[in-house]
Structures are given as structure tokens and as C-alpha cells.
Scaffold this motif. Structure first.
Motif, PDB file in Angstrom:
ATOM      1  N   GLY A 570       0.814  -1.205   0.000  1.00  0.00           N
ATOM      2  CA  GLY A 570       0.000   0.000   0.000  1.00  0.00           C
ATOM      3  C   GLY A 570       0.848   1.255   0.000  1.00  0.00           C
ATOM      4  N   THR A 571       0.584   2.114  -0.967  1.00  0.00           N
ATOM      5  CA  THR A 571       1.242   3.420  -1.009  1.00  0.00           C
ATOM      6  C   THR A 571       0.182   4.489  -0.824  1.00  0.00           C
ATOM      7  N   ASP A 572       0.260   5.219   0.257  1.00  0.00           N
ATOM      8  CA  ASP A 572      -0.660   6.318   0.535  1.00  0.00           C
ATOM      9  C   ASP A 572       0.075   7.630   0.325  1.00  0.00           C
ATOM     10  N   LEU A 573      -0.597   8.582  -0.307  1.00  0.00           N
ATOM     11  CA  LEU A 573      -0.034   9.917  -0.511  1.00  0.00           C
ATOM     12  C   LEU A 573      -0.876  10.929   0.239  1.00  0.00           C
ATOM     13  N   MET A 574      -0.210  11.883   0.870  1.00  0.00           N
ATOM     14  CA  MET A 574      -0.887  12.891   1.687  1.00  0.00           C
ATOM     15  C   MET A 574      -0.494  14.289   1.235  1.00  0.00           C
ATOM     16  N   GLN A 575      -1.492  15.171   1.171  1.00  0.00           N
ATOM     17  CA  GLN A 575      -1.206  16.567   0.887  1.00  0.00           C
ATOM     18  C   GLN A 575      -0.379  17.168   2.036  1.00  0.00           C
ATOM     19  N   PRO A 576       0.371  18.239   1.766  1.00  0.00           N
ATOM     20  CA  PRO A 576       1.253  18.791   2.807  1.00  0.00           C
ATOM     21  C   PRO A 576       0.514  19.275   4.044  1.00  0.00           C
ATOM     22  N   TRP A 577      -0.781  19.563   3.919  1.00  0.00           N
ATOM     23  CA  TRP A 577      -1.526  20.066   5.081  1.00  0.00           C
ATOM     24  C   TRP A 577      -2.149  18.953   5.927  1.00  0.00           C
ATOM     25  N   LEU A 578      -2.081  17.701   5.457  1.00  0.00           N
ATOM     26  CA  LEU A 578      -2.594  16.596   6.266  1.00  0.00           C
ATOM     27  C   LEU A 578      -1.498  16.152   7.229  1.00  0.00           C
ATOM     28  N   VAL A 579      -1.805  16.163   8.515  1.00  0.00           N
ATOM     29  CA  VAL A 579      -0.799  15.952   9.555  1.00  0.00           C
ATOM     30  C   VAL A 579      -1.103  14.678  10.339  1.00  0.00           C
ATOM     31  N   GLY A 580      -0.072  13.884  10.601  1.00  0.00           N
ATOM     32  CA  GLY A 580      -0.189  12.779  11.544  1.00  0.00           C
ATOM     33  C   GLY A 580      -0.646  11.458  10.968  1.00  0.00           C
ATOM     34  N   TYR A 581      -0.773  11.353   9.632  1.00  0.00           N
ATOM     35  CA  TYR A 581      -1.269  10.098   9.057  1.00  0.00           C
ATOM     36  C   TYR A 581      -0.189   9.023   9.089  1.00  0.00           C
ATOM     37  N   LYS A 582      -0.582   7.816   9.494  1.00  0.00           N
ATOM     38  CA  LYS A 582       0.300   6.653   9.500  1.00  0.00           C
ATOM     39  C   LYS A 582      -0.579   5.420   9.319  1.00  0.00           C
ATOM     40  N   ARG A 583      -0.325   4.630   8.299  1.00  0.00           N
ATOM     41  CA  ARG A 583      -1.165   3.451   8.057  1.00  0.00           C
ATOM     42  C   ARG A 583      -0.912   2.402   9.128  1.00  0.00           C
ATOM     43  N   HIS A 584      -1.992   1.925   9.739  1.00  0.00           N
ATOM     44  CA  HIS A 584      -1.902   0.857  10.728  1.00  0.00           C
ATOM     45  C   HIS A 584      -2.186  -0.476  10.037  1.00  0.00           C
ATOM     46  N   PRO A 585      -1.464  -1.557  10.385  1.00  0.00           N
ATOM     47  CA  PRO A 585      -1.695  -2.821   9.692  1.00  0.00           C
ATOM     48  C   PRO A 585      -3.065  -3.443   9.948  1.00  0.00           C
ATOM     49  N   ASN A 586      -3.740  -3.054  11.044  1.00  0.00           N
ATOM     50  CA  ASN A 586      -5.021  -3.684  11.377  1.00  0.00           C
ATOM     51  C   ASN A 586      -6.136  -2.682  11.628  1.00  0.00           C
ATOM     52  N   ALA A 587      -5.858  -1.624  12.366  1.00  0.00           N
ATOM     53  CA  ALA A 587      -6.910  -0.685  12.769  1.00  0.00           C
ATOM     54  C   ALA A 587      -7.357   0.171  11.592  1.00  0.00           C
ATOM     55  N   ARG A 588      -8.662   0.492  11.563  1.00  0.00           N
ATOM     56  CA  ARG A 588      -9.230   1.309  10.484  1.00  0.00           C
ATOM     57  C   ARG A 588      -9.754   2.642  10.995  1.00  0.00           C
ATOM     58  N   GLU A 589      -9.750   2.843  12.297  1.00  0.00           N
ATOM     59  CA  GLU A 589     -10.321   4.053  12.885  1.00  0.00           C
ATOM     60  C   GLU A 589      -9.256   5.143  13.041  1.00  0.00           C
ATOM     61  N   TRP A 591      -9.225   8.226  11.640  1.00  0.00           N
ATOM     62  CA  TRP A 591      -9.638   9.611  11.441  1.00  0.00           C
ATOM     63  C   TRP A 591      -9.381  10.488  12.659  1.00  0.00           C
ATOM     64  N   ARG A 592      -9.617   9.948  13.846  1.00  0.00           N
ATOM     65  CA  ARG A 592      -9.503  10.793  15.044  1.00  0.00           C
ATOM     66  C   ARG A 592      -8.063  11.215  15.315  1.00  0.00           C
ATOM     67  N   TYR A 593      -7.098  10.524  14.699  1.00  0.00           N
ATOM     68  CA  TYR A 593      -5.687  10.788  15.005  1.00  0.00           C
ATOM     69  C   TYR A 593      -5.012  11.730  14.026  1.00  0.00           C
ATOM     70  N   VAL A 594      -5.692  12.140  12.964  1.00  0.00           N
ATOM     71  CA  VAL A 594      -5.051  13.013  11.979  1.00  0.00           C
ATOM     72  C   VAL A 594      -5.617  14.424  12.081  1.00  0.00           C
ATOM     73  N   ASP A 595      -4.839  15.375  11.573  1.00  0.00           N
ATOM     74  CA  ASP A 595      -5.197  16.782  11.671  1.00  0.00           C
ATOM     75  C   ASP A 595      -5.011  17.439  10.309  1.00  0.00           C
TER      76      ASP A 595
END
Length: 604
Positions: A570-589, A591-595
Motif C-alpha cells: 500500500g502506497t498512501d499519498l498525503m497533501q502537505p496540510w494533512l498531519v499525523g497520518y500513519k497506516r496501521h496494519p489492522n486498525a481502520r479508525e 480519522w480521530r488521530y489526523v489533523d
């Protein structure tokens, strides 16, 4: 004197003129923080026990809470309390799990509650788990939860099947509210990993009985949970809008990063102590074609490109490095091996591709050997996958990267020899093989027909053409295909599967005979496999359990009810203003952790 008053008034007016814009600026609300991204396939709905598809479960995982969850940054995955006050009290024999709930956690407001705040209690946990067993729910998760052997639950289900009504008020030995905030699970057999079952909000997010009873058959449209977000608008198969839940509990960012991962350490330092969730709104679009999904991200209309379409890998990440033009824009990249498999199944009760006689097994094995998974990885997937040798997924406990099997073997000569040996030959001279009884051999394969699927289908057709097997592709919509697959109406269908926990065992449900119409879409049945499946579920983690899991995998390889193709990267790309994203191998929730850093948003 008159002049003096005039000067004073003028000065006040000038001062007010300077202050007024500042006051207006101060009074203006801060910019709304919105996460915008797209799903590649449509959702099916938002009632957790009725779901089996990944994308609907992403939505419900962010609306509902399970008793436990995963630390967002910890690697390997680490479970932590969520609705629970602490980790469960577990008996030495792994048969009793006692959980104490946190107090003062409330559901999102809903008319079902009659205008009052509704606190979560132990009875809600009992009700949520019982719904899986209610025959009216028709839960695809039933077989998996049945294997946990909750004492008395199967008896309750059988009574409901006999009299047509599930008795939610009958107390059973295996699932009891000991008091308002304590729930106890008692299991027939040892279940060392039962806590993984307690940690999946997408399926076992805690629900309120009065909500289900108020909305009845419309419950798929009315999810009401305790999670960080709540459904605001749903345009089916088009757009899903969720907003921050104003009743969400007081929770602050305190994730524990892997100290060897500097990126995670930096995220934790930047976010620590912030009140969750950080977003005000999440807008999910359904865009099945990869090109418009990619262009929406490039144009800044989306903040996250979740799983870069494989069609654009050579442009966006040449040699698996972020393209310079994207790097100059400040776009970020997260690239990790996924805990998943891609596969297609043969319906085992289908008269053409199903069955357990030697010629039927030979046909499926020949199709497997004819298929070149390395070609799939190289061409349509552009290197964004690895060839799968079996069912065990990367990032799960029993995964062995050195394991090899016929599942990952391409050998056209052996495929041809098998077909010839068992009578699949061209009898009428039209260039295509026929069945041993002379009937035409024509495979029917369900697909979506989008650009990325067309490329995958071309590889399948090319490889089967090469051994003289004709295949016809039937284009449809994913939700309808899923319903048909569960009902046993499809000959062949290609699907993906993602792990919801770091446990390697649950994937074996795909071959478990009691999971027909649920996880076991192939409708495979084998007594020895069932025994191995049940045995591994009771064993503690370790080499002995790993061997039992691999023995079960070898049975699936031998009978080939599924052709496992790849494990994706999996390759995820994030815009420069999206903060804190990190793909978890199992958890899908997540949203609450990104800014969203609103100061970096493009100027309108």
C-alpha cells in the motif's frame, strides 16, 4: 472647546476604525478542518453486524467503539483499552474474560433516546454480541464469533430459529452483565486470542438496543455509536459525510511510537496532548475509476490518496520513490506491505468448477498453474505487490516469507499436462478445450470493469487463453456481487481480504465448512481442514500453532477452492496540510488521530 470635542470624536472614530477589523477577525470562527478522500468501491451500509466489506467497516470503525482498540503508532500492533477501563481479567485457562467499562461514556444524540443523554453500559455489550447470533440479522460474522464458543449462545440461536423470535432478555452463562459497568464472557474452550475479537469496532462496535428497535430494517442507514464521528449525510454509492460527535468523551493524543521509526516519533511529539478528534468533518467520495480518483488528489480536491491506484505507480513513485514533482509540492508518502491477500474463488458446489473428484481438482489446479502471478505483479500492479504462496498474510504472527507452495507457482506445461490427462481437450476443433463429457468448458468470472480491473482481467484471460480455456467476464456492481456470492450464485469472483488483527488464524475461515455464505464464499468443505481450523484456534501462539496453520493452508492448496494471487503493497499519498497520518496494519479508525493544518491549505 467645541474644536476639542470634535478632535476627540474624530480620534475615537479613527481608533474604532482600526480596532473593528481586528475584533471581526477575532470573532470569526476558525477554518473548518475537513478530511476529504475517496473509496474505490461502494459501501453496503453502516450496521456493523451485517457487514463484511472493508470500506463499510472503515466507516463503522469511526462511528462505533469496541471494548478495545489498537495504539495508532505502536509497531508491532499493540492492543489498548477503548471503552474498557483497563485490560480484561483473564482466567488461567483462557476461558473467562471479565471487562470493566469506563463510566460516563455516551452515545451520540439520537431521537431513539427521547432527548436524554444515553450512557454505555454492560447490557449494551451483551446486546451487541447477541445481535450477531440473531437469525434476523443474517450476520456474515456469525461463523467467526461462533468459533469463540460463548457458552449458551448457540442454544439461544437455535431456539430463535425454532420459534421465529430471538430472546434478547434471556441471560446465558457465557455473556452476562455482572453489574452496570462489568461484563463477563465465559467460553466453552480456551481462546488465547479472544481479545482480538473484542478489538474490532467495524463489526463489534457497541450499539444501543433502542436505536436498533426504532429503525428496524432501516438500521443500515442510522448508525448511532460512541465513536469520534457520526453520520451526517449519505448519498448511496456517491458521497458519505461524517461530522465530529459532540458527545465524544474527553480523550487526548497519547500514542506510543516505535522508537526505531523517526517519523512516528515526530508525529507523537507534535500531536501529544491534543484533544481528539482533531477533525471537524470527514467527506468520503465513491470514485470507482482510478483516473478521476488520482486527478482529484492531484488537483488538491482530496487530502489523502488512500492506496495509490496501481495504474499510476510508475508516474507517482518511480522506482518506489516519490516523484520529484510531487515532492516539490510537499506531498508525503507512506509505503508499507499490507496485511492482505487478493484471490479469486471457485464455487465448490458449482457443476463446472466445483467438486472434489480428481478431474475437478485437476481443473482448478491447472487454472492455478496457468496463472502467472508474477506477471500480475509486474504489469497491472506495477510492482506494488508480492506473489502470495498461501493464505497467511504479512504482518500476522504465523507469516513465513520463506514458505513456498503450488499456489504461487506458474507452470504452463504442467497445467496443459493436467488438462490433457483428465480429459479437458478440444473435441470440436474450435480451439477451446471442452469438458471430459464433451460439454463446452466456459468459465464465468465476475468483475467490475473499471480500468484497474480491466488490466487484471487481461492477465487472467491471456494466461487461460494460452492453455485453451475460454473465460467470459460479467461486469456488475460490487455490492450486488457480494450478495450474489454469499447466496452461492457466482461461479468465480475475485476479492481482496484484509486482516483486522495480527492473528493469522481468522483467514482460515475462508475454508471452514460452517462459514458457508459468510467468510467461506467458495463453499469449501473438508473434515480434516475443519479439525485443524478448530485446533489452531485453541492453541497458544508459537511454532506448534504455526505448523497447524500451515497444514491447513496445504489442504487449501491441494484442493484449490481459491486461487490466492498477491499480497499488496500500500502506497498512501498525503497533501502537505494533512498531519499525523500513519497506516496501521489492522486498525481502520484512523480519522480521530489526523489533523489538517489550515494555514497550509491552498488559498481559495
Amino acid at each position: 472647546m467645541i474644536k476639542s470635542h470634535w478632535a476627540l470624536a474624530t480620534s475615537l472614530c479613527l481608533a474604532w476604525g482600526a480596532i473593528a477589523p481586528a475584533l471581526a477577525q477575532t470573532a470569526a470562527p476558525p477554518p473548518e478542518k475537513v478530511l476529504r478522500y475517496a473509496f474505490p468501491v461502494a459501501e453496503t451500509g453502516f450496521d456493523p453486524p451485517q457487514l463484511s466489506d472493508l470500506y463499510s467497516r472503515i466507516i463503522t470503525a469511526n462511528i462505533f467503539d469496541a471494548l478495545y482498540g489498537y495504539d495508532y503508532l505502536s509497531r508491532p500492533a499493540r492492543i489498548k483499552p477503548n471503552l474498557a477501563q483497563g485490560m480484561p481479567a483473564v482466567s488461567a485457562d483462557f476461558r473467562t474474560y471479565t471487562v470493566t467499562l469506563r463510566r460516563g461514556i455516551h452515545f451520540a444524540d439520537d431521537p431513539a433516546f427521547g432527548g436524554r443523554k444515553r450512557e454505555v453500559t454492560a447490557q449494551d455489550v451483551v446486546y451487541t454480541y447477541k445481535r450477531i447470533f440473531d437469525p434476523k440479522t443474517k450476520s456474515p460474522s456469525l461463523s467467526g464469533l461462533q468459533e469463540e464458543k460463548i457458552l449458551g449462545m448457540d442454544d439461544l440461536r437455535r431456539k430463535a430459529q425454532a420459534n421465529g423470535s430471538f430472546d434478547y432478555d434471556t441471560e446465558i452463562e457465557g455473556l452476562r452483565a455482572l453489574d452496570r459497568y462489568t461484563v463477563q464472557f465465559r467460553l466453552e474452550q480456551p481462546r488465547p486470542r479472544f481479545i482480538h475479537t473484542l478489538s474490532d469496532p467495524g463489526i463489534l462496535g457497541i450499539m444501543a438496543r433502542e436505536v436498533v428497535e426504532k429503525y428496524g430494517d432501516q438500521i443500515m442507514e442510522h448508525p448511532v455509536g460512541t465513536g469520534a464521528f457520526m453520520l451526517a449525510e449519505w448519498q448511496r454509492s456517491s458521497r458519505i459525510t461524517l461530522v465530529r460527535n459532540p458527545n465524544y468523551r474527553e480523550e487526548f493524543y497519547d500514542e506510543q511510537p516505535d522508537p526505531k521509526d523517526p517519523e512516528s516519533v515526530a508525529i507523537a511529539a507534535r500531536m501529544k496532548g491534543k484533544r481528539l478528534p482533531l477533525l471537524d468533518k470527514v467527506v468520503v467520495s465513491i470514485i470507482d475509476e482510478p483516473q478521476p480518483r488520482w486527478l482529484s488528489f492531484l488537483n488538491g480536491e482530496h487530502d489523502l490518496m488512500e492506496r495509490l491506484p496501481q495504474n499510476f505507480a510508475t508516474h507517482a513513485i518511480p522506482n518506489n520513490k516519490l516523484a520529484p514533482n510531487l515532492a516539490r509540492r510537499g506531498i508525503q508518502m507512506e509505503r508499507v506491505p499490507l496485511s492482505d491477500i487478493t484471490m479469486f474463488f471457485f464455487r465448490m458446489d458449482h457443476p463446472l468448477v466445483g467438486g472434489y473428484t480428481p478431474e475437478k481438482v485437476a481443473l482448478r489446479r491447472a487454472i492455478n498453474l496457468a496463472y502467472n502471478s508474477e506477471e500480475e505483479v509486474r504489469l497491472p500492479r506495477r510492482g506494488q505487490a508480492i506473489v502470495a504462496q498461501g493464505f497467511v498474510m504479512p504482518n500476522t504472527g504465523s507469516f513465513d516469507p520463506q514458505f513456498r507452495s503450488e499456489m504461487g507457482t506458474h507452470d504452463r506445461a504442467r497445467a496443459v499436462a493436467l488438462l490433457d490427462m483428465f480429459g479437458y481437450v478440444d473435441r470440436d476443433g474450435d480451439g477451446w478445450r471442452d469438458q471430459p463429457d464433451g460439454q463446452p468448458l466456459v468459465l464465468e468470472y465476475e468483475t467490475l470493469g473499471t480500468a484497474d480491473y480491466r488490466e487484471l482481467d487481461e492477465v487472467l484471460k491471456k494466461n487461460l487463453d494460452a492453455v485453451g480455456i475460454r473465460i467470459v467476464f460479467r461486469i456488475g456492481k460490487w455490492p450486488e456481487q457480494l450478495k450474489a456470492a454469499r447466496a452461492g450464485k457466482l461461479m468465480m469472483w475475485g476479492v481482496g481480504l484484509s486482516a483486522s488483527s495480527p492473528d493469522s488464524g481468522p483467514v482460515l475461515e475462508r475454508g471452514y465448512s460452517k462459514a458457508w455464505g459468510q467468510g467461506n464464499l467458495a463453499r469449501f468443505s473438508n473434515k480434516q481442514f475443519d479439525e485443524l481450523y478448530q485446533k489452531q484456534s485453541q492453541m497458544p501462539d508459537g511454532p506448534e500453532r504455526d505448523k497447524v496453520i500451515q497444514d491447513a493452508v496445504r489442504i487449501l492448496v491441494a484442493y484449490m477452492p481459491y486461487k490466492v494471487r498477491t499480497h499488496r503493497i500500500g502506497t498512501d499519498l498525503m497533501q502537505p496540510w494533512l498531519v499525523g497520518y500513519k497506516r496501521h496494519p489492522n486498525a481502520r479508525e484512523f480519522w480521530r488521530y489526523v489533523d489538517v493544518d489550515t494555514a497550509r491549505l491552498p488559498k481559495q
